[in-house]
Design an enzyme around this catalytic site. Structure first.
Site, short mmCIF file in Angstrom:
data_model
loop_
_atom_site.label_atom_id
_atom_site.label_comp_id
_atom_site.label_asym_id
_atom_site.label_seq_id
_atom_site.Cartn_x
_atom_site.Cartn_y
_atom_site.Cartn_z
N HIS A 105 0.85 -1.19 0.00
CA HIS A 105 0.00 0.00 0.00
C HIS A 105 0.90 1.24 0.00
CE1 HIS A 105 -3.69 2.21 0.62
NE2 HIS A 105 -3.06 2.93 1.52
N GLU A 139 -10.78 -6.40 6.53
CA GLU A 139 -10.85 -4.94 6.57
C GLU A 139 -9.70 -4.36 5.74
OE1 GLU A 139 -10.79 -1.34 9.76
OE2 GLU A 139 -10.96 -3.36 10.58
N ASP A 141 -6.65 -2.72 4.05
CA ASP A 141 -5.38 -2.10 4.49
C ASP A 141 -5.20 -2.09 6.00
OD1 ASP A 141 -4.77 -1.60 1.80
OD2 ASP A 141 -5.84 0.30 1.82
C1 GRF Z 1 1.39 0.59 -6.39
O1 GRF Z 1 1.73 1.91 -6.12
C2 GRF Z 1 0.77 -0.07 -5.19
O2 GRF Z 1 1.22 0.44 -3.99
C3 GRF Z 1 -0.69 0.28 -5.36
O3 GRF Z 1 -0.91 0.20 -6.75
C4 GRF Z 1 0.30 0.51 -7.44
C5 GRF Z 1 0.53 -0.60 -8.43
O4 GRF Z 1 1.53 -0.29 -9.36
N1 GRF Z 1 -1.51 -0.61 -4.59
P1 GRF Z 1 2.07 -1.41 -10.33
O5 GRF Z 1 0.88 -2.06 -11.02
O6 GRF Z 1 2.83 -2.40 -9.51
O7 GRF Z 1 2.95 -0.71 -11.31
#
Ligand code: GRF
Length: 183
Positions: A105, A139, A141
């Site tokens: 996240h 839940e 994140d």
């Molecule tokens: C990442 O920034 C991740 O934290 C978020 O979605 C983005 C995905 O980027 N959940 P990618 O598809 O790995 O380039």
């Protein structure tokens, strides 16, 4: 060798980074699964020689039915860990009660849970920004934190901020996977 599955929805740059750093080294990426047939990451995985499955959520009437199918696929492959790398689906207990999974996240949880975390973090008055790898629970994140990496965003424009977010992700996600699998 330990086995993982990676789930993604779009660019797949974290998936690509994990494959490059870990696949056929500390572990095996047995398959990657995209819920979006147009995900750019599908080609990235294919180019790296990793099996790719498309499970289009739009073909399922209910969220739960999609999750059940996903769980069946994952369980049939007997993997040690499922990795959510930019997988933009809210998961029901059908998934979270049955599958050991981790997620990345783009904020320092518990700050900025949920959608648009990057934008909300960037626009906030909190100078410390960063990313979190955490366990997946029902839940959103909110599972146990496995690893975090932070940086000071003061004075940054949004593009530089996003470059820092991705650099943190590419650094800690493979490390967190190795850590949770005791590799
Ligand atoms: C990442 O920034 C991740 O934290 C978020 O979605 C983005 C995905 O980027 N959940 P990618 O598809 O790995 O380039």
């Amino acid at each position: 060798m330990k086995k993982i599955i990676i789930l993604f929805s779009g660019e797949g740059s974290n998936m690509e980074n994990i494959i490059k750093k870990l696949h056929n080294k500390s572990l095996e990426v047995v398959v990657v699964i995209a819920n979006n047939p147009k995900a750019k990451g599908i080609l990235k995985a294919k180019n790296l020689g990793v099996k790719t499955v498309i499970l289009d959520h739009k073909k399922f009437d209910k969220r739960e039915d999609f999750d059940k199918e996903l769980v069946e696929i994952i369980q049939s492959l007997k993997v040690d860990l499922t990795v959510l790398a930019g997988f933009m689906r809210i998961l029901t207990p059908s998934f979270t009660d049955n599958i050991k999974a981790i997620n990345i996240h783009p904020s320092l949880l518990p700050n900025f849970k949920g959608a648009n975390a990057q934008k909300r973090s960037f626009e906030s008055g909190i100078n410390q920004a960063g990313v979190t790898v955490h366990e997946v629970v029902t839940e959103v994140d909110s599972g146990e934190i496995i690893m975090q990496k932070s940086f000071d965003k003061s004075g940054m424009d949004f593009d530089t901020f996003m470059q820092n977010i991705h650099a943190c992700e590419y650094d800690i996600f493979p490390k967190a996977i190795n850590k949770i699998l005791n590799l």
